[in-house]
Design a protein around this motif. Structure first.
Motif, PDB file in Angstrom:
ATOM      1  N   SER A  76       0.826  -1.219   0.000  1.00  0.00           N
ATOM      2  CA  SER A  76       0.000   0.000   0.000  1.00  0.00           C
ATOM      3  C   SER A  76       0.852   1.257   0.000  1.00  0.00           C
ATOM      4  O   SER A  76       0.650   2.156  -0.806  1.00  0.00           O
ATOM      5  CB  SER A  76      -0.918   0.035   1.221  1.00  0.00           C
ATOM      6  N   ASN A  77       1.804   1.332   0.939  1.00  0.00           N
ATOM      7  CA  ASN A  77       2.639   2.523   1.059  1.00  0.00           C
ATOM      8  C   ASN A  77       3.850   2.189   1.937  1.00  0.00           C
ATOM      9  O   ASN A  77       3.757   2.259   3.163  1.00  0.00           O
ATOM     10  CB  ASN A  77       1.837   3.670   1.666  1.00  0.00           C
ATOM     11  N   PRO A  78       4.985   1.840   1.329  1.00  0.00           N
ATOM     12  CA  PRO A  78       6.168   1.466   2.111  1.00  0.00           C
ATOM     13  C   PRO A  78       6.641   2.568   3.066  1.00  0.00           C
ATOM     14  O   PRO A  78       7.114   2.283   4.162  1.00  0.00           O
ATOM     15  CB  PRO A  78       7.229   1.176   1.052  1.00  0.00           C
ATOM     16  N   LEU A  79       6.491   3.829   2.668  1.00  0.00           N
ATOM     17  CA  LEU A  79       6.917   4.928   3.534  1.00  0.00           C
ATOM     18  C   LEU A  79       6.098   4.965   4.819  1.00  0.00           C
ATOM     19  O   LEU A  79       6.627   5.261   5.895  1.00  0.00           O
ATOM     20  CB  LEU A  79       6.804   6.267   2.795  1.00  0.00           C
ATOM     21  N   SER A  80       4.825   4.629   4.730  1.00  0.00           N
ATOM     22  CA  SER A  80       3.985   4.615   5.926  1.00  0.00           C
ATOM     23  C   SER A  80       4.396   3.507   6.897  1.00  0.00           C
ATOM     24  O   SER A  80       4.221   3.655   8.099  1.00  0.00           O
ATOM     25  CB  SER A  80       2.513   4.457   5.545  1.00  0.00           C
ATOM     26  N   VAL A  81       4.922   2.417   6.373  1.00  0.00           N
ATOM     27  CA  VAL A  81       5.435   1.365   7.263  1.00  0.00           C
ATOM     28  C   VAL A  81       6.593   1.926   8.086  1.00  0.00           C
ATOM     29  O   VAL A  81       6.633   1.788   9.311  1.00  0.00           O
ATOM     30  CB  VAL A  81       5.884   0.119   6.457  1.00  0.00           C
ATOM     31  N   ILE A  82       7.525   2.613   7.409  1.00  0.00           N
ATOM     32  CA  ILE A  82       8.663   3.227   8.099  1.00  0.00           C
ATOM     33  C   ILE A  82       8.170   4.282   9.094  1.00  0.00           C
ATOM     34  O   ILE A  82       8.648   4.363  10.222  1.00  0.00           O
ATOM     35  CB  ILE A  82       9.643   3.845   7.080  1.00  0.00           C
ATOM     36  N   THR A  83       7.187   5.072   8.673  1.00  0.00           N
ATOM     37  CA  THR A  83       6.643   6.112   9.545  1.00  0.00           C
ATOM     38  C   THR A  83       6.015   5.506  10.796  1.00  0.00           C
ATOM     39  O   THR A  83       6.212   6.015  11.904  1.00  0.00           O
ATOM     40  CB  THR A  83       5.596   6.951   8.784  1.00  0.00           C
ATOM     41  N   ASN A  84       5.270   4.415  10.640  1.00  0.00           N
ATOM     42  CA  ASN A  84       4.652   3.765  11.792  1.00  0.00           C
ATOM     43  C   ASN A  84       5.694   3.203  12.749  1.00  0.00           C
ATOM     44  O   ASN A  84       5.542   3.309  13.973  1.00  0.00           O
ATOM     45  CB  ASN A  84       3.693   2.662  11.334  1.00  0.00           C
ATOM     46  N   VAL A  85       6.755   2.620  12.216  1.00  0.00           N
ATOM     47  CA  VAL A  85       7.846   2.116  13.072  1.00  0.00           C
ATOM     48  C   VAL A  85       8.472   3.279  13.839  1.00  0.00           C
ATOM     49  O   VAL A  85       8.735   3.178  15.044  1.00  0.00           O
ATOM     50  CB  VAL A  85       8.892   1.357  12.232  1.00  0.00           C
ATOM     51  N   TYR A  86       8.691   4.403  13.160  1.00  0.00           N
ATOM     52  CA  TYR A  86       9.271   5.584  13.807  1.00  0.00           C
ATOM     53  C   TYR A  86       8.344   6.127  14.892  1.00  0.00           C
ATOM     54  O   TYR A  86       8.798   6.506  15.972  1.00  0.00           O
ATOM     55  CB  TYR A  86       9.572   6.654  12.753  1.00  0.00           C
ATOM     56  N   ILE A  87       7.049   6.140  14.631  1.00  0.00           N
ATOM     57  CA  ILE A  87       6.088   6.625  15.633  1.00  0.00           C
ATOM     58  C   ILE A  87       6.117   5.730  16.873  1.00  0.00           C
ATOM     59  O   ILE A  87       6.122   6.231  18.005  1.00  0.00           O
ATOM     60  CB  ILE A  87       4.672   6.719  15.037  1.00  0.00           C
ATOM     61  N   ILE A  88       6.162   4.420  16.672  1.00  0.00           N
ATOM     62  CA  ILE A  88       6.235   3.498  17.814  1.00  0.00           C
ATOM     63  C   ILE A  88       7.534   3.716  18.580  1.00  0.00           C
ATOM     64  O   ILE A  88       7.558   3.685  19.816  1.00  0.00           O
ATOM     65  CB  ILE A  88       6.096   2.031  17.341  1.00  0.00           C
ATOM     66  N   PHE A  89       8.627   3.981  17.862  1.00  0.00           N
ATOM     67  CA  PHE A  89       9.906   4.300  18.503  1.00  0.00           C
ATOM     68  C   PHE A  89       9.777   5.558  19.359  1.00  0.00           C
ATOM     69  O   PHE A  89      10.253   5.604  20.505  1.00  0.00           O
ATOM     70  CB  PHE A  89      10.979   4.473  17.423  1.00  0.00           C
ATOM     71  N   LEU A  90       9.111   6.595  18.823  1.00  0.00           N
ATOM     72  CA  LEU A  90       8.912   7.835  19.587  1.00  0.00           C
ATOM     73  C   LEU A  90       8.035   7.609  20.815  1.00  0.00           C
ATOM     74  O   LEU A  90       8.265   8.218  21.864  1.00  0.00           O
ATOM     75  CB  LEU A  90       8.297   8.915  18.696  1.00  0.00           C
ATOM     76  N   VAL A  91       7.047   6.725  20.699  1.00  0.00           N
ATOM     77  CA  VAL A  91       6.216   6.392  21.862  1.00  0.00           C
ATOM     78  C   VAL A  91       7.083   5.738  22.935  1.00  0.00           C
ATOM     79  O   VAL A  91       6.943   6.028  24.121  1.00  0.00           O
ATOM     80  CB  VAL A  91       5.025   5.482  21.467  1.00  0.00           C
ATOM     81  N   GLY A  92       8.006   4.867  22.525  1.00  0.00           N
ATOM     82  CA  GLY A  92       8.932   4.250  23.477  1.00  0.00           C
ATOM     83  C   GLY A  92       9.785   5.286  24.191  1.00  0.00           C
ATOM     84  O   GLY A  92      10.001   5.208  25.406  1.00  0.00           O
ATOM     85  N   ILE A  93      10.255   6.289  23.447  1.00  0.00           N
ATOM     86  CA  ILE A  93      11.034   7.374  24.058  1.00  0.00           C
ATOM     87  C   ILE A  93      10.163   8.166  25.027  1.00  0.00           C
ATOM     88  O   ILE A  93      10.606   8.547  26.118  1.00  0.00           O
ATOM     89  CB  ILE A  93      11.635   8.285  22.976  1.00  0.00           C
ATOM     90  N   ALA A  94       8.910   8.411  24.654  1.00  0.00           N
ATOM     91  CA  ALA A  94       7.993   9.142  25.539  1.00  0.00           C
ATOM     92  C   ALA A  94       7.705   8.342  26.808  1.00  0.00           C
ATOM     93  O   ALA A  94       7.622   8.914  27.898  1.00  0.00           O
ATOM     94  CB  ALA A  94       6.701   9.472  24.804  1.00  0.00           C
ATOM     95  N   ILE A  95       7.575   7.027  26.677  1.00  0.00           N
ATOM     96  CA  ILE A  95       7.349   6.184  27.862  1.00  0.00           C
ATOM     97  C   ILE A  95       8.572   6.234  28.772  1.00  0.00           C
ATOM     98  O   ILE A  95       8.440   6.334  29.998  1.00  0.00           O
ATOM     99  CB  ILE A  95       6.997   4.741  27.445  1.00  0.00           C
ATOM    100  N   ALA A  96       9.770   6.203  28.173  1.00  0.00           N
ATOM    101  CA  ALA A  96      10.995   6.332  28.973  1.00  0.00           C
ATOM    102  C   ALA A  96      11.021   7.681  29.695  1.00  0.00           C
ATOM    103  O   ALA A  96      11.396   7.762  30.872  1.00  0.00           O
ATOM    104  CB  ALA A  96      12.230   6.176  28.094  1.00  0.00           C
ATOM    105  N   GLY A  97      10.598   8.745  28.999  1.00  0.00           N
ATOM    106  CA  GLY A  97      10.535  10.064  29.624  1.00  0.00           C
ATOM    107  C   GLY A  97       9.498  10.122  30.724  1.00  0.00           C
ATOM    108  O   GLY A  97       9.676  10.803  31.739  1.00  0.00           O
ATOM    109  N   LEU A  98       8.412   9.390  30.554  1.00  0.00           N
ATOM    110  CA  LEU A  98       7.371   9.318  31.575  1.00  0.00           C
ATOM    111  C   LEU A  98       7.916   8.657  32.836  1.00  0.00           C
ATOM    112  O   LEU A  98       7.680   9.137  33.949  1.00  0.00           O
ATOM    113  CB  LEU A  98       6.194   8.522  31.010  1.00  0.00           C
ATOM    114  N   ILE A  99       8.674   7.585  32.648  1.00  0.00           N
ATOM    115  CA  ILE A  99       9.260   6.875  33.793  1.00  0.00           C
ATOM    116  C   ILE A  99      10.312   7.739  34.484  1.00  0.00           C
ATOM    117  O   ILE A  99      10.354   7.819  35.713  1.00  0.00           O
ATOM    118  CB  ILE A  99       9.868   5.529  33.327  1.00  0.00           C
ATOM    119  N   ARG A 100      11.146   8.426  33.694  1.00  0.00           N
ATOM    120  CA  ARG A 100      12.223   9.267  34.247  1.00  0.00           C
ATOM    121  C   ARG A 100      11.745  10.653  34.678  1.00  0.00           C
ATOM    122  O   ARG A 100      12.499  11.396  35.286  1.00  0.00           O
ATOM    123  CB  ARG A 100      13.319   9.454  33.217  1.00  0.00           C
TER     124      ARG A 100
END
Length: 137
Positions: A76-100
């Motif tokens: 459908s859209n290979p760029l959106s796959v990369i974008t979704n992976v990046y968004i999940i990565f940013l959520v992980g960083i936000a969760i780390a910031g939430l903990i810290r």
């Protein structure tokens, strides 16, 4: 250099991270439960120019990923796959910031190496755009 912030600097780091995390979750829930009839007519760029934008197929891709249909998502859209992976990565960083209890997401987004990332993303966006025009989405 003063950073521009979408979320007020008066908010605590915990609140900033929570707003980001819940905003992303709300977006994915909307896409997960989105009625099938809403697919067309949302892209202003395609409506005005008749050409597909780099994001054409992005909602279909995200929905396919949420349904674990990885080959369908890539087609459908290979760029959106990369974008979704990046968004999940940013959520992980936000969760780390939430903990810290720190602004880890804001710090990550303003690092100097992110300028290199911007060039890579622009290359990917142009490549995806050419691909979408070639496929005549």
């Amino acid at each position: 250099m003063r950073r521009l912030s979408i979320i007020s600097d008066n908010f605590s780091p915990v609140l900033k991270n929570l707003i980001f995390i819940f905003g992303i979750i709300a977006g994915y829930i909307f896409i997960w439960y989105k009625p099938e009839g809403i697919n067309g007519g949302l892209c202003i760029f395609k409506t005005v120019t008749g050409l597909p934008c780099p994001g054409c197929g992005g909602i279909r891709t995200t929905k396919a990923l949420l349904n674990f249909e990885f080959l369908n998502a890539l087609s459908s859209n290979p760029l959106s796959v990369i974008t979704n992976v990046y968004i999940i990565f940013l959520v992980g960083i936000a969760i780390a910031g939430l903990i810290r209890k720190e602004d880890t997401l804001v710090d990550f987004l303003y690092r100097k190496w992110n300028k290199i990332l911007i060039v890579i993303v622009l290359f990917l966006v142009v490549s995806e755009w050419v691909w979408n025009i070639y496929r005549n989405i």
